[in-house]
Enzyme design. Structure first.
Site, PDB file in Angstrom:
ATOM      1  CD  GLU A   1       3.099 -38.529  23.483  1.00 13.16           C
ATOM      2  OE1 GLU A   1       2.903 -39.743  23.203  1.00 13.16           O
ATOM      3  OE2 GLU A   1       4.069 -37.976  24.075  1.00 13.16           O
TER       4      GLU A   1
ATOM      5  CD  GLU B   1      -0.044 -14.197  20.781  1.00  8.56           C
ATOM      6  OE1 GLU B   1      -0.816 -13.692  21.331  1.00  8.56           O
ATOM      7  OE2 GLU B   1       0.436 -15.203  21.336  1.00  8.56           O
TER       8      GLU B   1
END
Length: 299
Positions: A82, A113
């Site tokens: 963004e 992870e």
């Protein structure tokens, strides 16, 4: 080390979630969500230090790098993406890295992870330097991927920040700037995409926005460095010029076109009545900050 993880604890207020009416569940969930901004508020002193350091490193040519797994990683990628249209940043200046790569944005990548070394490899792939700021995001505060990333970043001499939703988080012991936001147990036990994810999003909003303010990409509260990638943003760009210069929309559009779609240059041109070349020079001489360029009367 954490002995008790509040993000994995059961929430007393939602023990009978499956027996509530839809409205009761919504009211309960909304009440729980209201705790999040108050928890974030308590972290403002730590966030102030983080953002001041990030601004300083960014001005030196450093990058802002988010690293995380699952929801935490996705939020980092989202915030980084963004910044490109909002602040006209280069995609390589603010980066989001998620365990498992881009595929993990939409699909779970099993076990990604759990590997510390994977984070080190991901950071090496972007040529991490000592000028960079690495922000490790993990609701639990103990995700191996994030631990590995922060540990490696420390060896490079980069600035390291951790964001977790538990007290005494493992990543808080590794990062130079630890941020812990205690949002309490989730509505749905262990589902950290809920309150923890909301807290992380609020924090990332703060970090990227206030950092960009600090490096001159905002005029008052306007996106002076907006990158117009569609008609909506072109219109917004012109209206920003119109608002600051107190001129008509058509006059602002003319400046926008002459400036080759550079809102900063167009604004300085309009405010000072000068050419594109002179406006560009003033911005260059004043750290690309519009207000300073407007006040600059040097020949």
């Amino acid at each position: 080390m954490m002995e008790n993880s509040t993000t994995e604890a059961r929430n007393e207020a939602t023990m009978h979630l499956d027996e509530m009416t839809v409205e009761e569940a919504l009211i309960t969930m909304n009440k729980e969500d209201q705790q999040v901004p108050l928890a974030v508020q308590k972290a403002i002193p730590q966030l102030t230090k983080v953002i001041k350091k990030t601004i300083a490193q960014y001005k030196k040519g450093g990058r802002l790098i988010y690293i995380g797994a699952g929801t935490s990683g996705r939020l980092g990628v989202l915030d980084a993406a963004e910044c490109v249209p909002t602040f006209n940043t280069d995609p390589h200046e603010i980066i989001g890295i998620i365990a498992g790569g881009q595929h993990a944005m939409t699909m779970a990548v099993e076990g990604a992870e759990d590997h510390k070394k994977l984070a080190e490899e991901d950071l090496k792939n972007i040529d991490l330097t000592s000028k960079d700021v690495v922000i490790g995001i993990a609701a639990s505060g103990k995700t191996p991927y994030v631990i590995g990333g922060l540990t490696f970043a420390n060896t490079i001499g980069a600035t390291t920040v951790s964001i977790s939703c538990n007290e005494h988080a493992v990543i808080s012991e590794i990062a130079q700037y630890p941020v812990e936001v205690k949002v309490g147990p989730e509505v749905l036990t262990g589902s950290t995409r809920l309150k923890s994810g909301t807290a992380q999003k609020l924090i990332l909003n703060m970090i990227s926005t206030i950092t960009m303010v600090g490096v001159g990409k905002v005029y008052d509260n306007l996106m002076i460095d907006v990158k117009a990638t569609n008609q909506k943003l072109i219109d917004r760009s012109v209206r920003i010029i119109q608002e600051i210069c107190a001129i008509t929309y058509d006059e602002a559009m003319a400046l926008y076109q002459v400036s080759e779609h550079d809102v900063k240059v167009a604004t300085v041109m309009g405010m000072c009545g000068i050419s594109k070349e002179e406006a560009t020079r003033r911005l260059l001489n004043n750290g690309d900050i519009v207000k300073r360029a407007i006040r600059d009367r040097q020949p």
